[in-house]
Design a protein around this motif. Structure first.
Motif, mmCIF file in Angstrom:
data_model
loop_
_atom_site.group_PDB
_atom_site.id
_atom_site.type_symbol
_atom_site.label_atom_id
_atom_site.label_comp_id
_atom_site.label_asym_id
_atom_site.label_seq_id
_atom_site.Cartn_x
_atom_site.Cartn_y
_atom_site.Cartn_z
ATOM 1 N N LYS A 1 3.098 -23.543 -13.033
ATOM 2 C CA LYS A 1 1.794 -23.071 -12.549
ATOM 3 C C LYS A 1 1.938 -22.345 -11.216
ATOM 4 N N ILE A 2 2.777 -22.862 -10.359
ATOM 5 C CA ILE A 2 3.003 -22.211 -9.058
ATOM 6 C C ILE A 2 3.598 -20.825 -9.270
ATOM 7 N N GLN A 3 4.561 -20.708 -10.189
ATOM 8 C CA GLN A 3 5.149 -19.396 -10.480
ATOM 9 C C GLN A 3 4.100 -18.417 -10.988
ATOM 10 N N ARG A 4 3.236 -18.884 -11.892
ATOM 11 C CA ARG A 4 2.175 -17.999 -12.404
ATOM 12 C C ARG A 4 1.227 -17.587 -11.281
ATOM 13 N N MET A 5 0.913 -18.524 -10.410
ATOM 14 C CA MET A 5 0.022 -18.195 -9.293
ATOM 15 C C MET A 5 0.683 -17.185 -8.352
ATOM 16 N N GLN A 6 1.979 -17.342 -8.116
ATOM 17 C CA GLN A 6 2.692 -16.405 -7.248
ATOM 18 C C GLN A 6 2.748 -15.012 -7.854
ATOM 19 N N ARG A 7 2.956 -14.944 -9.181
ATOM 20 C CA ARG A 7 2.957 -13.625 -9.848
ATOM 21 C C ARG A 7 1.586 -12.973 -9.713
ATOM 22 N N PHE A 8 0.545 -13.758 -9.908
ATOM 23 C CA PHE A 8 -0.806 -13.221 -9.792
ATOM 24 C C PHE A 8 -1.088 -12.777 -8.356
ATOM 25 N N GLU A 9 -0.627 -13.561 -7.398
ATOM 26 C CA GLU A 9 -0.797 -13.185 -5.994
ATOM 27 C C GLU A 9 -0.098 -11.857 -5.714
ATOM 28 N N GLN A 10 1.100 -11.682 -6.261
ATOM 29 C CA GLN A 10 1.840 -10.440 -6.071
ATOM 30 C C GLN A 10 1.072 -9.251 -6.655
ATOM 31 N N GLU A 11 0.499 -9.447 -7.834
ATOM 32 C CA GLU A 11 -0.302 -8.380 -8.436
ATOM 33 C C GLU A 11 -1.491 -8.018 -7.551
ATOM 34 N N LEU A 12 -2.121 -9.019 -6.984
ATOM 35 C CA LEU A 12 -3.262 -8.757 -6.095
ATOM 36 C C LEU A 12 -2.831 -7.984 -4.851
ATOM 37 N N HIS A 13 -1.665 -8.339 -4.289
ATOM 38 C CA HIS A 13 -1.149 -7.606 -3.129
ATOM 39 C C HIS A 13 -0.851 -6.150 -3.494
ATOM 40 N N GLU A 14 -0.267 -5.954 -4.662
ATOM 41 C CA GLU A 14 0.026 -4.592 -5.109
ATOM 42 C C GLU A 14 -1.264 -3.796 -5.299
ATOM 43 N N LEU A 15 -2.263 -4.422 -5.862
ATOM 44 C CA LEU A 15 -3.552 -3.759 -6.038
ATOM 45 C C LEU A 15 -4.179 -3.429 -4.686
ATOM 46 N N MET A 16 -4.059 -4.329 -3.732
ATOM 47 C CA MET A 16 -4.569 -4.092 -2.383
ATOM 48 C C MET A 16 -3.851 -2.900 -1.761
ATOM 49 N N ASP A 17 -2.530 -2.836 -1.923
ATOM 50 C CA ASP A 17 -1.759 -1.716 -1.387
ATOM 51 C C ASP A 17 -2.204 -0.398 -2.024
ATOM 52 N N ARG A 18 -2.412 -0.401 -3.341
ATOM 53 C CA ARG A 18 -2.855 0.822 -4.022
ATOM 54 C C ARG A 18 -4.230 1.270 -3.548
ATOM 55 N N THR A 19 -5.124 0.315 -3.382
ATOM 56 C CA THR A 19 -6.471 0.701 -2.916
ATOM 57 C C THR A 19 -6.418 1.220 -1.489
ATOM 58 N N GLU A 20 -5.548 0.648 -0.673
ATOM 59 C CA GLU A 20 -5.402 1.129 0.699
ATOM 60 C C GLU A 20 -4.855 2.557 0.695
ATOM 61 N N TYR A 21 -3.871 2.817 -0.182
ATOM 62 C CA TYR A 21 -3.313 4.159 -0.305
ATOM 63 C C TYR A 21 -4.389 5.145 -0.751
ATOM 64 N N LEU A 22 -5.161 4.774 -1.780
ATOM 65 C CA LEU A 22 -6.221 5.650 -2.271
ATOM 66 C C LEU A 22 -7.270 5.907 -1.200
ATOM 67 N N LYS A 23 -7.575 4.900 -0.447
ATOM 68 C CA LYS A 23 -8.555 5.045 0.637
ATOM 69 C C LYS A 23 -8.073 6.055 1.662
ATOM 70 N N THR A 24 -6.777 5.993 2.014
ATOM 71 C CA THR A 24 -6.258 6.932 3.019
ATOM 72 C C THR A 24 -6.207 8.356 2.470
ATOM 73 N N THR A 25 -5.929 8.509 1.169
ATOM 74 C CA THR A 25 -5.884 9.868 0.603
ATOM 75 C C THR A 25 -7.288 10.460 0.516
ATOM 76 N N LEU A 26 -8.296 9.614 0.323
ATOM 77 C CA LEU A 26 -9.676 10.119 0.290
ATOM 78 C C LEU A 26 -10.146 10.536 1.678
#
Length: 133
Positions: A106-131
């Motif tokens: 369960k901890i591994q699954r939670m960590q993978r999900f956390e990583q996905e959320l961080h990646e999504l946050m990074d992408r949204t930050e990138y998109l925000k700066t390009t806009l």
């Protein structure tokens, strides 16, 4: 000592849930008055808080929690007064091992999900700066 209404406020659980957890053995049955009113002590409240944490934070099912509580009570009874056998302890260790491994998964699954959320946050930050450019 606390009545069930007090326990509801302290834990955020409903009366029905508290009674159900008692019924299925997740918490120690509280003392009762002559009028059959439940009187909870700090230990009961701590048990409920651990259950809430295990369900919400760790994602344990009620069945998994029942197994854990059952195992814990079994070892405490044996430790307190009796019949400790090598086979019994090995069985207990095996069951604990299963629960530890499940928690690790369960901890591994939670960590993978956390990583996905961080990646999504990074992408949204990138998109925000390009806009903004």
């Amino acid at each position: 000592m606390y009545k069930i209404d007090d326990v509801m406020k302290m834990t955020g659980l409903t009366k029905r849930t508290i009674r159900y957890y008692e019924e299925i053995g997740l918490i120690t049955p509280p003392q009762r008055t002559k009028g059959n009113t439940r009187l909870y002590v700090e230990e009961n409240i701590n048990e409920l808080k651990k259950i809430i944490e295990a369900k919400e934070v760790l994602g344990f099912s009620l069945q998994e929690l029942q197994q854990f509580v059952h195992l814990k009570k079994r070892i405490e009874r044996r430790k307190a007064g009796g019949e400790l056998t090598k086979e019994g302890l090995e069985d207990f260790q095996e069951r604990l091992s299963v629960q530890i491994n499940e928690l690790a998964r369960k901890i591994q699954r939670m960590q993978r999900f956390e990583q996905e959320l961080h990646e999504l946050m990074d992408r949204t930050e990138y998109l925000k700066t390009t806009l903004e450019e």
